[in-house]
Scaffold this motif. Sequence first.
Motif, mmCIF file in Angstrom:
data_model
loop_
_atom_site.group_PDB
_atom_site.id
_atom_site.type_symbol
_atom_site.label_atom_id
_atom_site.label_comp_id
_atom_site.label_asym_id
_atom_site.label_seq_id
_atom_site.Cartn_x
_atom_site.Cartn_y
_atom_site.Cartn_z
ATOM 1 N N LEU A 1 -2.455 6.012 -9.967
ATOM 2 C CA LEU A 1 -2.825 6.080 -8.558
ATOM 3 C C LEU A 1 -4.330 5.974 -8.385
ATOM 4 N N ARG A 2 -5.076 6.650 -9.244
ATOM 5 C CA ARG A 2 -6.543 6.609 -9.145
ATOM 6 C C ARG A 2 -7.098 5.230 -9.498
ATOM 7 N N HIS B 1 -5.971 2.364 -8.603
ATOM 8 C CA HIS B 1 -5.734 1.348 -7.575
ATOM 9 C C HIS B 1 -5.920 1.967 -6.200
ATOM 10 N N ILE B 2 -7.170 2.020 -5.775
ATOM 11 C CA ILE B 2 -7.527 2.652 -4.506
ATOM 12 C C ILE B 2 -8.220 1.634 -3.607
ATOM 13 N N SER C 1 -12.496 7.396 -0.562
ATOM 14 C CA SER C 1 -11.931 7.776 -1.854
ATOM 15 C C SER C 1 -11.903 9.288 -2.033
ATOM 16 N N HIS D 1 0.817 -1.206 0.000
ATOM 17 C CA HIS D 1 0.000 0.000 0.000
ATOM 18 C C HIS D 1 0.856 1.265 0.000
ATOM 19 N N ASP E 1 -6.847 4.729 2.096
ATOM 20 C CA ASP E 1 -7.269 5.805 2.994
ATOM 21 C C ASP E 1 -8.634 5.426 3.566
ATOM 22 N N CYS F 1 -1.333 -0.061 -3.992
ATOM 23 C CA CYS F 1 -2.645 0.578 -3.909
ATOM 24 C C CYS F 1 -2.585 1.737 -2.925
ATOM 25 N N VAL F 2 -3.184 2.851 -3.309
ATOM 26 C CA VAL F 2 -3.340 3.963 -2.372
ATOM 27 C C VAL F 2 -4.474 3.607 -1.412
ATOM 28 N N ILE G 1 -8.621 10.629 -0.815
ATOM 29 C CA ILE G 1 -7.557 10.331 -1.770
ATOM 30 C C ILE G 1 -7.620 11.293 -2.947
ATOM 31 N N GLU G 2 -8.813 11.532 -3.460
ATOM 32 C CA GLU G 2 -8.957 12.446 -4.598
ATOM 33 C C GLU G 2 -8.479 13.846 -4.240
#
Length: 230
Positions: A104-105, A107-108, A82, A21, A79, A76-77, A85-86
Motif C-alpha cells: 500500500l505504501r 503505490h500512493i 501522503s 484507486h 488521498d 493505488c491508495v 495515508i500514513e
Amino acid sequence: MEASENELSIPVDYVPGARGHTVLAVGRDTDGRDAMAMWRLSPTGRAGGAWVERFDEVEREPERLIRVMSMLQDRCVVDWDSETIEGVLARLAEFLPAETLSDLRAHILVVPELLAEISEHRAAYSAAVEQQRARTKSKLAPLAWPTEVPDRQELIAWASRAQSTAASPVAGTALTLTAAVARTAQLWQDTEQARYRRTYLRSLGEPQPLPPRWLAELRKAVGSSSVVSV
C-alpha cells in the motif's frame, strides 16, 4: 483548425493495464464508533465497491478487514496528502500483514500532484498553440478550457458537497475524496478534448484517459500486490 465533437475519442472509464484507486478513511460511523471506510474506484474515479468496518468488530475478527483488502489489491491508495495515508495505514498495522502495508505504501497518489500534472500539460498545449501562431502567422484563438484547474482547497470545497449523501462521517470523508478523484479525471479528459480539436496539436499523440505519470503509477500497482486472502 478545430475538429468536431464526433471526431474525438477519449475512453471514459476503461483504462487498459490499470485497475484504479483505493480510498481509505478513518472516522466515526453512524453510531459514533471508530470505523474504517474503504472505497474501490476505477481509474477515472468511478466507485465500484464500498465497505465500512467498525474497529471494535475488526479487533474481534481481523479477517473481516483482510477480506475487504483482498478486493482492493493492484490499486493505488489516493488521498489529499501522503501524511493522511500514513496515518490511516498506522491504524491498520495491527490487523494487516507487513507485506500488505508495504504494498500500500509503495503505490500512493495525492490529488494535488494529479492537479499539477494536468496544469503542466495545459501549459504545454497552450505553448504549442503559440508556436503554431508564430510559424503560420495565423490568428489562432487560445485554447479554451471548460473549467480551470482548481487548487486543493477549491477542489475540497467542491467535492465536500458529496458528504450530504453520506450515511456517516467516515463515509462522507470517502465520498468527498471519491468525488475529487472523479472530478480530477474529468478535468484531464476536458483538457485532451480541447487539445485534440486542434488538428495541428494531434501530432502530440492520441487522446489519453489520464495524464502520463498518473497512469504510469496505476499500471505499476497492477500485479505487485501481496494482499493475503482468507
